[in-house]
Enzyme design. Structure first.
Site, mmCIF file in Angstrom:
data_model
loop_
_atom_site.group_PDB
_atom_site.id
_atom_site.type_symbol
_atom_site.label_atom_id
_atom_site.label_comp_id
_atom_site.label_asym_id
_atom_site.label_seq_id
_atom_site.Cartn_x
_atom_site.Cartn_y
_atom_site.Cartn_z
ATOM 1 C CE LYS A 134 54.488 30.466 33.123
ATOM 2 N NZ LYS A 134 54.263 32.099 33.473
ATOM 3 N N GLY A 135 53.950 25.652 29.342
ATOM 4 C CA GLY A 135 53.469 25.207 28.101
ATOM 5 C C GLY A 135 52.821 23.806 28.218
ATOM 6 C CD GLU A 138 58.850 21.638 27.270
ATOM 7 O OE1 GLU A 138 58.195 22.157 27.744
ATOM 8 O OE2 GLU A 138 59.586 22.215 26.841
ATOM 9 C CG ASP A 139 55.460 23.491 25.339
ATOM 10 O OD1 ASP A 139 56.584 22.858 24.887
ATOM 11 O OD2 ASP A 139 55.138 24.457 25.605
ATOM 12 C CG ASP A 146 61.931 25.320 18.391
ATOM 13 O OD1 ASP A 146 61.931 25.202 17.421
ATOM 14 O OD2 ASP A 146 61.984 27.227 18.646
ATOM 15 C CE LYS A 200 58.397 25.723 16.361
ATOM 16 N NZ LYS A 200 58.074 26.699 16.473
ATOM 17 C CG PHE A 257 55.649 30.878 17.711
ATOM 18 C CD1 PHE A 257 56.966 30.709 18.108
ATOM 19 C CD2 PHE A 257 55.049 31.814 18.051
ATOM 20 C CE1 PHE A 257 56.812 30.892 19.179
ATOM 21 C CE2 PHE A 257 55.204 31.789 19.844
ATOM 22 C CZ PHE A 257 56.307 31.495 20.309
ATOM 23 C CB VAL A 258 52.278 26.272 17.339
ATOM 24 C CG1 VAL A 258 52.275 25.688 15.769
ATOM 25 C CG2 VAL A 258 53.263 25.671 17.238
ATOM 26 C CG ASP A 286 53.418 31.593 25.900
ATOM 27 O OD1 ASP A 286 54.512 29.954 25.439
ATOM 28 O OD2 ASP A 286 54.371 32.662 26.077
ATOM 29 N NE ARG A 311 51.328 30.111 29.018
ATOM 30 C CZ ARG A 311 52.467 29.400 28.439
ATOM 31 N NH1 ARG A 311 52.582 28.404 28.296
ATOM 32 N NH2 ARG A 311 53.387 30.365 29.001
#
Ligand code: IMP
Ligand code: MG
Length: 169
Positions: free
Chosen positions: A37-38, A93-94, A97, A125, A146-147, A153, A159
């Site tokens: 959902k990001g 994509e958000d 990572d 990242k 971590f953001v 989220d 969010r």
């Protein structure tokens, strides 16, 4: 909670990304495929920043659980509504990572014979990468923190924050 990237900076960067993307594509529609959902907040702004025909679809994937570390497991929970054979796919994509999620998704989509697949990610990242994958379009490269916010989220919370913030655990 500390603001890492304020809303105005995010909006300015998305506007640039939209123009960059438009310049790279022809007149065929760009299929924006958001990873639920990001990516939904980023996708809705990015779609409006691209001055070209776009279409929108989503894929659902289970990656992170309730914590801040990856389970390392990737599972498809929602597939595309239509076949994208012969289409130009832009995965939205958000954050990239470890790269496990996008490596899996590009592999799945490749088998469906699209004309092209590229990745647009709001955040990157790179220090945490486990797979050699890079997004073609990156909003911001960030350190290993971590953001949350702007779609991202922590256990489904935050969010809807307008800024990207560091969650100090
Ligand atoms: P990857 O497979 O490790 O690249 O994981 C990507 C997914 O992990 C993203 O779509 C996010 O949902 C989640 N993720 C990675 N880093 C963060 C973070 O800092 N905050 C929130 N979610 C994150
Ligand atoms: Mg997530």
């Amino acid at each position: 909670m500390r603001v890492l990237i304020p809303h105005e900076k995010i909006q300015a960067r998305i506007a640039e990304m939209g123009n960059e993307i438009a310049a790279d594509y022809g007149d065929a529609p760009i299929y924006l495929v958001g990873i639920l959902k990001g990516a939904c907040i980023f996708l809705s702004d990015l779609a409006r920043a691209i001055p070209k025909p776009v279409r929108i679809d989503f894929m659902g994937i289970s990656s992170y659980g309730k914590g801040t570390t990856s389970s390392g497991e990737v599972r498809l929970t929602k597939d595309l509504d239509v076949s994208l054979e012969g289409m130009d796919i832009l995965l939205v994509e958000d954050i990239v990572d470890t790269g496990v999620t996008l490596t899996y998704l590009t592999h799945v989509l490749d088998q469906r014979k699209p004309r092209s697949i590229q990745i647009a990610s709001l955040l990157d990242k790179p220090s945490r990468r486990l797979r050699p994958i890079e997004a073609r379009y990156v909003g911001f490269t960030i350190p290993d923190e971590f953001v949350v916010g702007f779609g991202l989220d922590y256990a489904e919370d935050y969010r809807n924050l307008k800024d990207i913030c560091v969650l100090e655990t």
